[in-house]
Design an enzyme around this catalytic site. Structure first.
Site, mmCIF file in Angstrom:
data_model
loop_
_atom_site.group_PDB
_atom_site.id
_atom_site.type_symbol
_atom_site.label_atom_id
_atom_site.label_comp_id
_atom_site.label_asym_id
_atom_site.label_seq_id
_atom_site.Cartn_x
_atom_site.Cartn_y
_atom_site.Cartn_z
ATOM 1 N N CYS A 7 -23.691 -69.827 -46.632
ATOM 2 C CA CYS A 7 -24.237 -68.750 -45.822
ATOM 3 C C CYS A 7 -23.746 -67.456 -46.463
ATOM 4 O O CYS A 7 -23.047 -67.490 -47.476
ATOM 5 C CB CYS A 7 -23.747 -68.895 -44.380
ATOM 6 S SG CYS A 7 -24.771 -68.043 -43.182
ATOM 7 N N THR A 8 -24.097 -66.346 -45.895
ATOM 8 C CA THR A 8 -23.634 -65.093 -46.471
ATOM 9 C C THR A 8 -22.158 -64.871 -46.139
ATOM 10 O O THR A 8 -21.321 -64.788 -47.028
ATOM 11 C CB THR A 8 -24.492 -63.903 -45.988
ATOM 12 O OG1 THR A 8 -25.859 -64.167 -46.307
ATOM 13 C CG2 THR A 8 -24.059 -62.620 -46.673
ATOM 14 N N ASN A 10 -20.073 -66.874 -44.151
ATOM 15 C CA ASN A 10 -19.280 -68.082 -43.921
ATOM 16 C C ASN A 10 -18.359 -67.926 -42.709
ATOM 17 O O ASN A 10 -17.209 -68.314 -42.732
ATOM 18 C CB ASN A 10 -18.490 -68.476 -45.177
ATOM 19 C CG ASN A 10 -17.828 -69.846 -45.085
ATOM 20 O OD1 ASN A 10 -16.685 -70.005 -45.481
ATOM 21 N ND2 ASN A 10 -18.508 -70.826 -44.567
ATOM 22 N N SER A 11 -18.927 -67.356 -41.640
ATOM 23 C CA SER A 11 -18.118 -67.179 -40.432
ATOM 24 C C SER A 11 -18.737 -67.838 -39.207
ATOM 25 O O SER A 11 -18.038 -68.059 -38.228
ATOM 26 C CB SER A 11 -17.911 -65.684 -40.146
ATOM 27 O OG SER A 11 -19.142 -65.080 -39.798
ATOM 28 N N CYS A 12 -20.026 -68.189 -39.274
ATOM 29 C CA CYS A 12 -20.708 -68.637 -38.071
ATOM 30 C C CYS A 12 -21.587 -69.870 -38.324
ATOM 31 O O CYS A 12 -21.165 -70.997 -38.093
ATOM 32 C CB CYS A 12 -21.523 -67.468 -37.522
ATOM 33 S SG CYS A 12 -22.248 -67.751 -35.902
ATOM 34 N N SER A 14 -22.773 -71.475 -41.079
ATOM 35 C CA SER A 14 -22.295 -72.481 -42.042
ATOM 36 C C SER A 14 -21.089 -73.229 -41.494
ATOM 37 O O SER A 14 -20.906 -74.420 -41.747
ATOM 38 C CB SER A 14 -21.969 -71.836 -43.389
ATOM 39 O OG SER A 14 -21.059 -70.762 -43.229
ATOM 40 N N ASP A 103 -29.192 -65.714 -37.004
ATOM 41 C CA ASP A 103 -27.774 -65.367 -36.936
ATOM 42 C C ASP A 103 -27.442 -64.886 -35.527
ATOM 43 O O ASP A 103 -27.825 -63.775 -35.154
ATOM 44 C CB ASP A 103 -27.440 -64.277 -37.961
ATOM 45 C CG ASP A 103 -25.950 -64.002 -38.060
ATOM 46 O OD1 ASP A 103 -25.183 -64.458 -37.178
ATOM 47 O OD2 ASP A 103 -25.548 -63.314 -39.005
#
Length: 141
Positions: A7-8, A10-12, A14, A103
Site C-alpha cells: 500500500c502507500t 502501510n498503516s491501514c 495493507s 482508504d
C-alpha cells in the site's frame, strides 16, 4: 508460500489484509510494506481488527525497500498509489495482483460515519483476501 502486500502508507489497508491472510493460514509467510511507509499503524485499523479477534498491534509499518531483494510468490497491491508504483518493484515476483480498496482514513464526517467506513473496508478486505486465498493459495498448499 510468501506473500507481500503493498500500500502507500502501510498503516491501514495493507495491515488489515496482512492480518486476515495470516489468520487464514499461519503457514503462509505474509509481510506488508508501503511505497511511502508512514512508520506507524492507524489506530482505528488496529481497533477494527481487534474487534473481530485479530491482533495487528505488533505489526510494523515498513518501507518496500526492505523487501526488494526477496523472492515472493505474490505481491498484492491494495491501493491505487501502490499499484502505480508496483511496476518499479524490482524483487523476484512470481505473481503480481491488485485487489483495491477505499482508504477509510480519508473518510470525513461524524465519528460514527468514519468508524462505519473502517468496518466496511475491513469487511471488504476480509472478503477479497478470502477469495484470493481460496482461489490462489489453498489449491497450492
Amino acid at each position: 508460500m510468501k506473500v507481500l502486500i503493498l500500500c502507500t502508507g502501510n498503516s491501514c489497508r495493507s495491515q488489515m489484509a496482512h492480518g486476515f491472510l495470516q489468520s487464514f493460514d499461519p503457514n503462509i509467510t505474509v509481510c506488508s510494506a508501503g511505497t511511502e511507509a508512514s512508520g506507524k499503524l492507524n489506530a482505528k485499523a488496529v481497533q477494527a481488527m481487534k474487534e473481530i479477534g485479530i491482533d495487528i498491534s505488533h505489526h510494523t509499518s515498513d518501507s518496500v525497500e526492505k523487501y526488494l531483494g526477496d523472492e515472493w510468490d505474490y505481491v498484492i497491491t491494495v491501493c491505487g498509489g501502490a499499484n502505480e508504483a508496483c511496476p518499479s518493484f524490482l524483487g523476484n515476483v512470481k505473481n503480481r495482483l491488485h485487489i483495491g480498496f477505499d482508504d477509510p482514513s480519508h473518510a470525513v464526517g461524524t465519528d460514527e460515519f468514519i468508524w462505519s467506513e473502517f468496518i466496511r473496508v475491513r469487511d471488504e478486505i476480509k472478503a477479497g483476501f478470502w477469495k484470493f486465498y481460496i482461489e490462489e493459495i489453498k489449491p497450492q498448499v
